[in-house]
Write a protein that holds these residues in place. Sequence first.
Motif, PDB file in Angstrom:
ATOM      1  N   LYS A  67      31.312  -1.070  -2.934  1.00  0.00           N
ATOM      2  CA  LYS A  67      30.793  -1.688  -1.718  1.00  0.00           C
ATOM      3  C   LYS A  67      30.604  -3.182  -1.955  1.00  0.00           C
ATOM      4  O   LYS A  67      30.381  -3.619  -3.088  1.00  0.00           O
ATOM      5  CB  LYS A  67      29.447  -1.058  -1.346  1.00  0.00           C
ATOM      6  CG  LYS A  67      29.546   0.358  -0.842  1.00  0.00           C
ATOM      7  CD  LYS A  67      28.181   0.996  -0.702  1.00  0.00           C
ATOM      8  CE  LYS A  67      27.325   0.328   0.344  1.00  0.00           C
ATOM      9  NZ  LYS A  67      26.078   1.072   0.608  1.00  0.00           N
ATOM     10  N   PRO A 114      21.521  -3.729  -4.099  1.00  0.00           N
ATOM     11  CA  PRO A 114      22.299  -2.627  -4.670  1.00  0.00           C
ATOM     12  C   PRO A 114      21.640  -2.072  -5.926  1.00  0.00           C
ATOM     13  O   PRO A 114      21.218  -2.825  -6.802  1.00  0.00           O
ATOM     14  CB  PRO A 114      23.648  -3.277  -4.993  1.00  0.00           C
ATOM     15  CG  PRO A 114      23.724  -4.464  -4.079  1.00  0.00           C
ATOM     16  CD  PRO A 114      22.326  -4.959  -3.944  1.00  0.00           C
ATOM     17  N   THR A 165      20.946   0.926   0.333  1.00  0.00           N
ATOM     18  CA  THR A 165      21.473   0.612   1.658  1.00  0.00           C
ATOM     19  C   THR A 165      21.202   1.779   2.595  1.00  0.00           C
ATOM     20  O   THR A 165      21.612   2.903   2.314  1.00  0.00           O
ATOM     21  CB  THR A 165      22.992   0.357   1.620  1.00  0.00           C
ATOM     22  OG1 THR A 165      23.266  -0.660   0.660  1.00  0.00           O
ATOM     23  CG2 THR A 165      23.499  -0.088   2.974  1.00  0.00           C
ATOM     24  N   HIS A 181      28.062  -4.981  -4.661  1.00  0.00           N
ATOM     25  CA  HIS A 181      27.492  -3.945  -5.520  1.00  0.00           C
ATOM     26  C   HIS A 181      27.894  -4.090  -6.982  1.00  0.00           C
ATOM     27  O   HIS A 181      27.808  -3.140  -7.757  1.00  0.00           O
ATOM     28  CB  HIS A 181      27.837  -2.545  -4.994  1.00  0.00           C
ATOM     29  CG  HIS A 181      26.856  -2.052  -3.983  1.00  0.00           C
ATOM     30  ND1 HIS A 181      26.124  -0.902  -4.148  1.00  0.00           N
ATOM     31  CD2 HIS A 181      26.463  -2.580  -2.795  1.00  0.00           C
ATOM     32  CE1 HIS A 181      25.325  -0.732  -3.109  1.00  0.00           C
ATOM     33  NE2 HIS A 181      25.519  -1.725  -2.273  1.00  0.00           N
ATOM     34  N   THR A 241      22.718  -1.689   7.269  1.00  0.00           N
ATOM     35  CA  THR A 241      21.704  -2.745   7.165  1.00  0.00           C
ATOM     36  C   THR A 241      21.555  -3.167   5.710  1.00  0.00           C
ATOM     37  O   THR A 241      22.093  -2.527   4.801  1.00  0.00           O
ATOM     38  CB  THR A 241      20.331  -2.262   7.681  1.00  0.00           C
ATOM     39  OG1 THR A 241      19.729  -1.371   6.715  1.00  0.00           O
ATOM     40  CG2 THR A 241      20.459  -1.543   9.008  1.00  0.00           C
ATOM     41  N   ASP A 242      20.767  -4.225   5.483  1.00  0.00           N
ATOM     42  CA  ASP A 242      20.511  -4.687   4.117  1.00  0.00           C
ATOM     43  C   ASP A 242      19.223  -4.105   3.548  1.00  0.00           C
ATOM     44  O   ASP A 242      18.786  -4.513   2.470  1.00  0.00           O
ATOM     45  CB  ASP A 242      20.461  -6.216   4.079  1.00  0.00           C
ATOM     46  CG  ASP A 242      19.410  -6.793   5.030  1.00  0.00           C
ATOM     47  OD1 ASP A 242      18.795  -6.019   5.786  1.00  0.00           O
ATOM     48  OD2 ASP A 242      19.212  -8.024   5.022  1.00  0.00           O
TER      49      ASP A 242
END
Length: 401
Positions: free
Chosen positions: A11, A387, A336, A14, A340-341
Amino acid sequence: VPKLGGLVIIKDDHATDEEIKTLNDKHSIVVRSASHPVPDARSVAGANEILQLASSSDDRTLILVCVSGGGSALFCSPRSPLELEDLMATNSRLLESGMPIEHMNVIRKRLENGKGGRLAATAYPATVLTLILSDIIGDPLDLIASGPTVPDDGSDWDDACRLVQEYGLNAGGNHELPKAVLDMLRMGKEGKLDDTPKSSHPAFSANDQTKSISENILVGNNYAAVMAAAEEAEKMGYNPVVLGTRIDGEASCVAGSYVAMAEMISRQRDDDVNVKYPIGTIPAALIAGGETIVTLPPKCKGKGGRNQELALSAALKMREMGLRDVVLASVGTDGTDGPTDAAGAIVYGGSVNDESIDGAKEALKNHDAYTFFDAAKGTQSLVMTGPTGTNVADVCVTLVK
């Protein structure tokens, strides 16, 4: 000396620059980034590159495959005549429908070149060893990341078509799939297309030494995360109660159950209340794992994720029940939650007050928990971990003091 090399799809953001450089310089392993939970062109490019590497192997090749949840979107190679846009739309419709991930992957693995055991079949006669992090309840190896190296003995075209009907993904349904996808599923059901490889495929059957050349090993799952959380809670002085690691259902409904259990435990502080058969004693930590769902209406504009929706639902329920001594945190272990963050959210009995209650109810109705929590910056409800390097579904911790 055996040659080492390979490719990893992750991702966005990440992996650190140092990690990427180390893998490339020391081990000749290239790192590619791609989109999640909806695939993009990078997902296709990376997947096709991996499939090309696999197809170039021989019986002296050892292929080490590392798989985690999220792999279905990151490793995405459309089966002809499907295009990326068809799979992007399919993923979006599957997510909107509220379908659990294990059902999604029954459909996904029939639409692509690398899923449902096809990566191992492509690599045959190479030896394939797969290490798997599970993000699916019950750890079904054939469904995690749509099982790229696992024989698909548990489903077929009929199952995929049944799920299409059940979740309104058919033509005219609330979450209609692209016509090209529906046509492919229909042709497969009619026997006009080959299905995913089964255990009888030589990539999974025994060789002359009666030993399979493809092996899949589970190295981490939700149970491990929940047990670690329980051990940490005990160190902090709480009495841990593990509610299970197979929790599913609509996030808002599950939230109500967690708060109801917390309320029952909190009664122990009242001298005039005799609580028989408690599930835990104060101070208690109710710990649960699994993966809830959020069923979205068509064209939903809300921003959030299942953990944020669970937390917002819990905050409203705590207010309704007058609980001020309960804290709930629900997070995705990968850091995650939805698109969204935030990893999730943490709430307590005062997270929703007289001024914010109407906004909270409206946000829950519109599946817009992120916007609500982000606007209430003084509460610091959104959990931002970045992450984490793993993905073993969700963990929810409810503390009762």
